[in-house]
Design a protein around this motif. Structure first.
Motif, PDB file in Angstrom:
ATOM      1  N   ARG A   1      45.209  28.056  42.157  1.00  0.00           N
ATOM      2  CA  ARG A   1      45.344  27.041  41.429  1.00  0.00           C
ATOM      3  C   ARG A   1      45.295  27.843  39.969  1.00  0.00           C
ATOM      4  N   LEU A   2      46.268  27.748  39.357  1.00  0.00           N
ATOM      5  CA  LEU A   2      46.534  28.634  38.166  1.00  0.00           C
ATOM      6  C   LEU A   2      46.419  27.740  36.740  1.00  0.00           C
ATOM      7  N   ARG A   3      46.266  26.527  36.836  1.00  0.00           N
ATOM      8  CA  ARG A   3      46.159  25.673  35.780  1.00  0.00           C
ATOM      9  C   ARG A   3      44.964  26.000  34.899  1.00  0.00           C
ATOM     10  N   SER A   4      44.918  27.077  34.482  1.00  0.00           N
ATOM     11  CA  SER A   4      43.696  27.427  33.683  1.00  0.00           C
ATOM     12  C   SER A   4      43.772  26.923  32.188  1.00  0.00           C
ATOM     13  N   THR A   5      42.541  26.612  31.786  1.00  0.00           N
ATOM     14  CA  THR A   5      42.554  25.983  30.376  1.00  0.00           C
ATOM     15  C   THR A   5      42.353  26.843  29.409  1.00  0.00           C
ATOM     16  N   ASP A   6      41.655  28.014  29.526  1.00  0.00           N
ATOM     17  CA  ASP A   6      41.398  28.715  28.455  1.00  0.00           C
ATOM     18  C   ASP A   6      41.225  30.383  29.097  1.00  0.00           C
ATOM     19  N   MET A   7      41.074  31.317  28.114  1.00  0.00           N
ATOM     20  CA  MET A   7      41.367  32.726  28.470  1.00  0.00           C
ATOM     21  C   MET A   7      40.270  33.282  29.295  1.00  0.00           C
ATOM     22  N   THR A   8      38.959  32.444  29.303  1.00  0.00           N
ATOM     23  CA  THR A   8      37.984  33.167  30.124  1.00  0.00           C
ATOM     24  C   THR A   8      38.185  32.900  31.397  1.00  0.00           C
ATOM     25  N   GLU A   9      39.202  31.862  31.920  1.00  0.00           N
ATOM     26  CA  GLU A   9      39.468  31.944  33.191  1.00  0.00           C
ATOM     27  C   GLU A   9      40.415  33.072  33.760  1.00  0.00           C
ATOM     28  N   PHE A  10      41.171  33.579  32.729  1.00  0.00           N
ATOM     29  CA  PHE A  10      41.943  34.785  33.108  1.00  0.00           C
ATOM     30  C   PHE A  10      41.052  35.800  33.475  1.00  0.00           C
ATOM     31  N   TRP A  11      39.931  36.151  32.721  1.00  0.00           N
ATOM     32  CA  TRP A  11      38.896  37.042  33.164  1.00  0.00           C
ATOM     33  C   TRP A  11      38.115  36.710  34.550  1.00  0.00           C
ATOM     34  N   GLN A  12      38.043  35.632  34.581  1.00  0.00           N
ATOM     35  CA  GLN A  12      37.379  35.381  35.987  1.00  0.00           C
ATOM     36  C   GLN A  12      38.302  35.604  37.336  1.00  0.00           C
ATOM     37  N   ALA A  13      39.841  35.177  37.045  1.00  0.00           N
ATOM     38  CA  ALA A  13      40.658  35.251  37.856  1.00  0.00           C
ATOM     39  C   ALA A  13      40.862  36.739  38.274  1.00  0.00           C
ATOM     40  N   LEU A  14      40.500  37.565  37.204  1.00  0.00           N
ATOM     41  CA  LEU A  14      40.879  39.212  37.528  1.00  0.00           C
ATOM     42  C   LEU A  14      39.858  39.613  38.616  1.00  0.00           C
ATOM     43  N   GLY A  15      38.608  38.856  38.798  1.00  0.00           N
ATOM     44  CA  GLY A  15      37.740  39.064  39.775  1.00  0.00           C
ATOM     45  C   GLY A  15      37.873  38.402  41.161  1.00  0.00           C
ATOM     46  N   ASP A  16      38.778  37.464  41.022  1.00  0.00           N
ATOM     47  CA  ASP A  16      39.040  36.603  42.385  1.00  0.00           C
ATOM     48  C   ASP A  16      39.811  37.562  43.236  1.00  0.00           C
ATOM     49  N   PRO A  17      38.787  37.589  44.562  1.00  0.00           N
ATOM     50  CA  PRO A  17      39.819  38.453  45.813  1.00  0.00           C
ATOM     51  C   PRO A  17      40.965  37.766  45.973  1.00  0.00           C
ATOM     52  N   ASP A  18      41.399  36.408  45.828  1.00  0.00           N
ATOM     53  CA  ASP A  18      42.635  35.708  46.405  1.00  0.00           C
ATOM     54  C   ASP A  18      43.663  36.070  45.543  1.00  0.00           C
ATOM     55  N   ILE A  19      43.418  36.461  44.221  1.00  0.00           N
ATOM     56  CA  ILE A  19      44.802  36.822  43.546  1.00  0.00           C
ATOM     57  C   ILE A  19      44.467  38.219  43.011  1.00  0.00           C
ATOM     58  N   ARG A  20      44.646  38.933  44.137  1.00  0.00           N
ATOM     59  CA  ARG A  20      44.611  40.433  43.936  1.00  0.00           C
ATOM     60  C   ARG A  20      45.728  41.186  42.867  1.00  0.00           C
ATOM     61  N   PHE A  21      46.764  40.333  43.035  1.00  0.00           N
ATOM     62  CA  PHE A  21      48.033  40.926  42.116  1.00  0.00           C
ATOM     63  C   PHE A  21      47.703  40.986  40.956  1.00  0.00           C
ATOM     64  N   LEU A  22      46.864  40.375  40.459  1.00  0.00           N
ATOM     65  CA  LEU A  22      46.644  40.097  38.739  1.00  0.00           C
ATOM     66  C   LEU A  22      45.534  41.478  38.579  1.00  0.00           C
ATOM     67  N   ARG A  23      44.771  41.747  39.601  1.00  0.00           N
ATOM     68  CA  ARG A  23      43.936  42.800  39.277  1.00  0.00           C
ATOM     69  C   ARG A  23      44.594  44.181  39.540  1.00  0.00           C
ATOM     70  N   TYR A  24      45.479  44.087  40.460  1.00  0.00           N
ATOM     71  CA  TYR A  24      46.482  45.303  40.606  1.00  0.00           C
ATOM     72  C   TYR A  24      47.376  45.380  39.297  1.00  0.00           C
ATOM     73  N   THR A  25      47.950  44.510  38.744  1.00  0.00           N
ATOM     74  CA  THR A  25      48.629  44.671  37.519  1.00  0.00           C
ATOM     75  C   THR A  25      47.930  45.263  36.478  1.00  0.00           C
ATOM     76  N   LEU A  26      46.763  44.855  36.221  1.00  0.00           N
ATOM     77  CA  LEU A  26      45.792  45.267  35.218  1.00  0.00           C
ATOM     78  C   LEU A  26      45.681  46.903  35.509  1.00  0.00           C
ATOM     79  N   ILE A  27      45.146  47.127  36.577  1.00  0.00           N
ATOM     80  CA  ILE A  27      44.922  48.488  37.102  1.00  0.00           C
ATOM     81  C   ILE A  27      46.155  49.259  36.697  1.00  0.00           C
ATOM     82  N   ILE A  28      47.234  49.116  37.164  1.00  0.00           N
ATOM     83  CA  ILE A  28      48.618  49.687  36.942  1.00  0.00           C
ATOM     84  C   ILE A  28      48.916  49.814  35.475  1.00  0.00           C
ATOM     85  N   GLY A  29      48.717  48.647  34.675  1.00  0.00           N
ATOM     86  CA  GLY A  29      49.129  48.613  33.446  1.00  0.00           C
ATOM     87  C   GLY A  29      48.235  49.723  32.601  1.00  0.00           C
TER      88      GLY A  29
END
Lengths: 251, 319
Positions: free
Chosen positions: B12-40
């Protein structure tokens, strides 16, 4: 003989395409000698300098620097390029520019040991107070002095300066000349310049380059010779393309 | 704009504010987001450092050509994997090989064909892309060239992270060992040569570093947009600092800000990540230069054509 000369050029010919830029050049610069290379734009001054530095190969003839082929002698030659050739946006400090003078001994870790010598070179040109300044923020004359310090840092036996007085004012010029005067006890100095007027006080001989080369001891520089070289007005020391071989009979 | 994230993942990606982005980074189900951040963040170090050399040495055009040639390697790798069954030939290895070959060829061209350098750069640029696209066209199954041209963070996995980490360390190590030599090469190559530096060798080495660096972000911003992160942070940093090493640090930090900010914005508003990062960097760049130009104009009175011409000249001299 050659082993003792700072620079010895023997019957040198050079061309970029077909038309010769330099013809039958023979000249000799002794150690501790100070000479000035003059001539019109396109006359071959810069080409001659590049041949001495080994950046170009002659078509014919021979160049020896300190008795060696130019490329092997490079480490003993200090080169001072024109100061306006640099990118004005380049972020580099005065000290960093001077440290380039011994880039071949490089390595960030060995740098600390080189610093005192770099400082000494800056002191010699009166720029020690500006070592942290950004190179591009300096005035033209200051930049020129830093470039001289960079060359001195390499402990050269010959100092080659390309148009050191271009684009700097008269006060700066005389300051530069005093710096060079202090150096010519220790090394041969070759100065490329448009302006013969004021360098003649410093140099022992003048090398006129305009495809061919003529060498004159400074004592021979008479009013008449300067008149022939520069036109009638000696106070106006602009070169006016009359530095032809035919006009070099001063005897 | 299609649902960039949501269509491909069931998260579920229909986030409503940026704080959800930070929460999503810790979400084990959306690893690619965390990976992207690490690579970036890792890649930003190399981009800031190598980008500074690219900007001060004015080789942005060559860097752009190298980046585009990377597609040839990616195409060849994907083709080998699927048509020839060479499973080991990861697209990043193909990218790496192509980038190094392109760096070497472009280096030789710019060292030896001074007069027609820009023409040769343009030609190699197009040749590299053409080879890549032809390989992709012949690759069985559907491959979207867009993923590689403009980035696709959804294909980032563990393997990519380790490759990026290794390349990053390699690039930074080479620069640390040769900082002065590269500085001399960029500032005054003629003098460096006279002092015994092998200018050709170090120039080719620098172009190889550019090649490695471009490959670092191939999944995040893509090969076309990588040039933005190579040049923009360093160009802005160059206005703020006095020394090359400071330029590198500031550029790396700016690059991190652009990557994190762009990733956050793309997540929040469901936009493709690469273009968002590149456009964000581009907007900041434009604003900085408009402010700088106005300040200068203010100091000198009304803006003259001279000032404008000088700015344009300084910016456009690519190689």
């Amino acid at each position: 003989m050659d082993a003792q000369a700072a620079i010895a050029i023997d019957d040198l010919w050079f061309s970029y395409d077909r038309a010769p830029v330099l013809e039958a050049v023979t000249l000799r610069v002794d150690p501790r000698d100070s000479v000035c290379v003059v001539g019109p734009n396109g006359g071959g001054k810069t080409t001659l300098l590049k041949l001495i530095l080994g950046l170009l190969e002659p078509d014919r003839g021979r160049v020896r620097v300190l008795g060696e082929p130019p490329i092997r002698a490079r480490g003993r030659v200090g080169y001072v390029p024109q100061h306006m050739h640099f990118d004005p946006l380049f972020p580099i400090s005065v000290l960093d520019v001077v440290l380039m003078g011994r880039i071949e001994q490089g390595g960030i870790l060995r740098e600390r040991r080189l610093r005192p010598a770099a400082m000494e070179a800056l002191e010699e040109v009166g720029m020690a107070g500006r070592l942290r300044s950004v190179f591009s923020e300096l005035s033209g004359g200051e930049r020129q002095r830093v470039l001289i310090a960079r060359a001195l840092f390499g402990e050269p036996e010959i100092l080659l300066l390309d148009e050191p007085t271009a684009m700097v004012d008269l006060a700066v010029e005389s300051r530069l000349m005093r710096t060079l005067k202090g150096l010519h006890e220790r090394m041969a100095i070759v100065l490329v310049s448009h302006d013969l007027g004021f360098v003649s006080k410093l140099v022992n001989s003048v090398i006129c380059v305009n495809r061919r080369v003529a060498v004159h001891p400074t004592s021979e520089i008479s009013g008449r010779m300067i008149e022939e070289m520069y036109g009638s007005d000696v106070a106006m020391v602009r070169h006016d393309h009359r530095c032809a071989v035919e006009e070099h009979r001063h005897d | 704009m299609s649902r960039w994230f949501a269509t491909i993942t069931d998260v579920r990606l229909r986030s409503t504010d940026m704080t959800e982005f930070w929460q999503a980074l810790g979400d084990p189900d959306i690893r690619f987001l965390r990976y992207t951040l690490i690579i970036g963040l890792m890649a930003s170090l190399a981009f800031g450092v190598v980008g500074s050399y690219v900007v001060v040495h004015r080789i942005t055009a060559i860097a752009g050509a190298i980046a585009h040639c990377v597609l040839a390697g990616i195409g060849a790798a994907l083709y080998s994997q699927r048509a020839l069954g060479w499973e080991w030939f990861h697209p990043m290895f193909g990218a790496l090989a192509a980038a190094l070959v392109a760096a070497y060829l472009l280096g030789l061209v710019s060292l030896h064909a001074k007069e027609r350098e820009d023409t040769a750069i343009g030609a190699l640029w197009a040749i590299g892309m053409a080879i890549g696209l032809l390989f992709l066209a012949r690759t069985p199954g559907y491959v979207d060239p867009m993923s590689y041209l403009f980035g696709n963070i959804l294909i980032i996995g563990d393997r990519e992270i380790w490759i990026v980490a290794a390349l990053d360390v390699l690039v930074l190590g080479v620069v640390f060992a040769n900082y002065r030599r590269f500085q001399a090469l960029c500032f005054d190559p003629e003098f460096a040569r006279l002092r015994g530096l092998s200018v050709e060798r170090y120039y080719l080495l620098l172009l190889c570093l550019v090649a490695l660096t471009v490959v670092l972000l191939v999944h995040v911003v893509g090969i076309v947009l990588a040039i933005a992160l190579l040049s923009i942070p360093a160009a802005i940093a160059g206005r703020l600092v006095r020394h090359l090493w400071q330029m590198m640090i500031v550029a790396a930090l700016l690059c991190m800000v652009f990557v994190v900010g762009g990733l956050g914005v793309s997540y929040r508003w469901d936009l493709p990540t690469g273009p968002t990062i590149a456009l964000g960097a581009g907007i900041v760049y434009t604003v900085v230069f408009v402010i700088a130009a106005r300040r200068r104009a203010g100091r000198r009175g009304p803006p003259t054509q001279d000032v404008a011409a000088g700015e344009a000249g300084a910016g456009s001299r690519g190689a």
